[in-house]
Design a protein around this motif. Structure first.
Motif, PDB file in Angstrom:
ATOM      1  N   PRO A 143      -3.508  -6.308  -7.170  1.00 53.40           N
ATOM      2  CA  PRO A 143      -2.984  -5.715  -5.931  1.00 53.40           C
ATOM      3  C   PRO A 143      -4.072  -5.087  -5.068  1.00 53.40           C
ATOM      4  O   PRO A 143      -3.962  -5.054  -3.837  1.00 53.40           O
ATOM      5  CB  PRO A 143      -1.989  -4.652  -6.438  1.00 53.40           C
ATOM      6  N   LEU A 144      -5.139  -4.602  -5.698  1.00 48.07           N
ATOM      7  CA  LEU A 144      -6.256  -4.050  -4.933  1.00 48.07           C
ATOM      8  C   LEU A 144      -6.964  -5.147  -4.151  1.00 48.07           C
ATOM      9  O   LEU A 144      -7.326  -4.970  -2.977  1.00 48.07           O
ATOM     10  CB  LEU A 144      -7.233  -3.357  -5.882  1.00 48.07           C
ATOM     11  N   GLN A 159      -5.109  -6.189  -1.166  1.00 47.48           N
ATOM     12  CA  GLN A 159      -5.288  -5.222  -0.083  1.00 47.48           C
ATOM     13  C   GLN A 159      -6.665  -5.324   0.563  1.00 47.48           C
ATOM     14  O   GLN A 159      -6.918  -4.695   1.583  1.00 47.48           O
ATOM     15  CB  GLN A 159      -5.118  -3.793  -0.612  1.00 47.48           C
ATOM     16  N   ALA A 213      -9.494  -4.395  -1.017  1.00 46.51           N
ATOM     17  CA  ALA A 213     -10.349  -3.302  -1.477  1.00 46.51           C
ATOM     18  C   ALA A 213     -11.679  -3.847  -1.996  1.00 46.51           C
ATOM     19  O   ALA A 213     -11.706  -4.742  -2.840  1.00 46.51           O
ATOM     20  CB  ALA A 213      -9.644  -2.514  -2.578  1.00 46.51           C
ATOM     21  N   THR A 264      -3.148   1.268  -6.438  1.00 48.53           N
ATOM     22  CA  THR A 264      -3.187   1.301  -4.972  1.00 48.53           C
ATOM     23  C   THR A 264      -2.796   2.670  -4.434  1.00 48.53           C
ATOM     24  O   THR A 264      -2.738   2.868  -3.220  1.00 48.53           O
ATOM     25  CB  THR A 264      -2.254   0.235  -4.378  1.00 48.53           C
ATOM     26  N   ALA A 309     -12.430  -2.995  -5.910  1.00 45.23           N
ATOM     27  CA  ALA A 309     -11.242  -3.263  -6.732  1.00 45.23           C
ATOM     28  C   ALA A 309     -11.528  -3.109  -8.215  1.00 45.23           C
ATOM     29  O   ALA A 309     -10.745  -2.491  -8.949  1.00 45.23           O
ATOM     30  CB  ALA A 309     -10.697  -4.663  -6.431  1.00 45.23           C
ATOM     31  N   GLY A 346       0.785  -1.219   0.000  1.00 41.99           N
ATOM     32  CA  GLY A 346       0.000   0.000   0.000  1.00 41.99           C
ATOM     33  C   GLY A 346       0.819   1.272   0.000  1.00 41.99           C
ATOM     34  O   GLY A 346       0.276   2.366  -0.101  1.00 41.99           O
TER      35      GLY A 346
END
Length: 234
Positions: free
Chosen positions: A114-115, A118, A120, A163, A123, A90
Motif C-alpha cells: 500500500p505504501l 501511494q 512513498a 500508511t 516504502a 491514505g
C-alpha cells in the motif's frame, strides 16, 4: 480556542434494503452515527443483524439505499466506486478476519504494497518499522504460508497502519485466532490506536473485545443503539 473537530465519520438516516423475489428486506433502518478522531468504537450484534453490511457502507465498499455518509467532513456515500476508492486512499485502512495477505509476496512486501501504491519513496523503511512495531522484524522474508495465523494477522495490522490512516476498520480481527493470539492482536490494535491516534471501528462477536473500546454500538433488527459500559482501556 481550539478549532472544532470534524468527525471522522458522520452518518445520517442511513438505510439499506434489498429486493427479494416477493418482498423488500430492510437490513438497516435510519442509522445515525458520529465517530470522532482517535475514538475506538465496537459494533456488536447477533448474526444476521447487519454488522458487516454497516461496515461495508461506512467503508464505501457498498452504497446505501438512502441516507448520507460523510468521511472527514466530505460527502462519501454518493461518490462513484472510483471516487470512493480515491477518498479511502491514505485515509482508511482495513484488517480482515481472513488476513487477506498476498501469498506470493513476503511479509515485508505485503506491508510495502500500500505504501508503494501511494508512491512513498521510503516504502521499505516504513514497512520495516511497522513490522518491528508488531514484533515481526525477524519474519520479514517469510511468505504468509510460512507464518502462523496470529503472525499473519499481525502482518495485516502492520500493513493497515503503515500508511498511517485516519480511520481503521477491523472486521472480526480475532475471529480466526486462538485465545493467546487473540490477546496479542487485541493488545496491538489498541496500542497502535493510541500511539498513532487512529480512529478504530471494529465489528466483533467478542463482548470482551468490545468492552476495550471507548464505545459499544449494538445493532439489532436494523437499528443501532449505544450500549452503556465502562471502558477497560487498552
Amino acid at each position: 480556542m481550539n478549532a472544532p473537530t470534524v468527525p471522522v465519520l458522520q452518518v445520517h438516516q442511513l438505510t439499506k434494503s434489498v429486493q427479494l423475489e416477493d418482498e423488500v428486506l430492510h437490513i438497516l433502518e435510519s442509522v445515525e452515527l458520529t465517530i470522532n478522531p482517535s475514538e475506538s468504537v465496537a459494533i456488536v450484534g447477533p448474526s444476521g443483524s447487519g454488522k458487516s453490511t454497516l461496515l461495508s457502507l461506512l467503508a464505501g465498499l457498498d452504497q446505501p439505499s438512502s441516507g448520507s455518509i460523510e468521511l472527514m467532513g466530505k460527502p462519501f456515500h454518493d461518490l462513484s466506486e472510483d471516487g470512493r476508492a480515491a477518498a479511502r486512499a491514505g485515509t482508511v485502512g482495513f484488517v480482515f478476519q481472513n488476513f487477506q495477505l498476498l501469498p506470493a509476496l513476503t511479509a515485508l512486501e505485503n506491508v510495502m504494497l500500500p505504501l508503494e501504491l501511494q508512491g512513498a519513496r521510503d516504502a521499505e523503511a516504513k514497512a520495516r518499522h511497522f513490522m518491528d512495531e508488531v514484533g515481526l522484524g525477524h519474519r520479514l522474508n517469510h511468505q504468509p504460508g510460512r507464518l502462523s495465523g496470529g503472525e499473519q494477522q499481525r502482518v495485516a495490522i502492520a500493513r493497515a497502519f503503515a500508511t498511517q490512516p485516519a480511520l481503521l476498520f477491523a472486521d472480526e480481527p480475532t475471529g480466526n485466532l486462538d485465545s493467546a493470539n487473540s490477546q496479542k492482536v487485541e493488545d496491538l490494535l489498541f496500542k497502535l490506536n493510541a500511539e498513532f491516534g487512529t480512529t478504530l471501528v471494529l465489528v466483533t462477536h467478542d463482548r470482551e473485545l468490545a468492552k476495550r473500546c471507548q464505545r459499544t454500538l449494538v445493532l439489532d433488527n436494523g437499528t443501532l443503539v449505544e450500549a452503556a459500559h465502562a471502558s477497560t482501556g487498552a
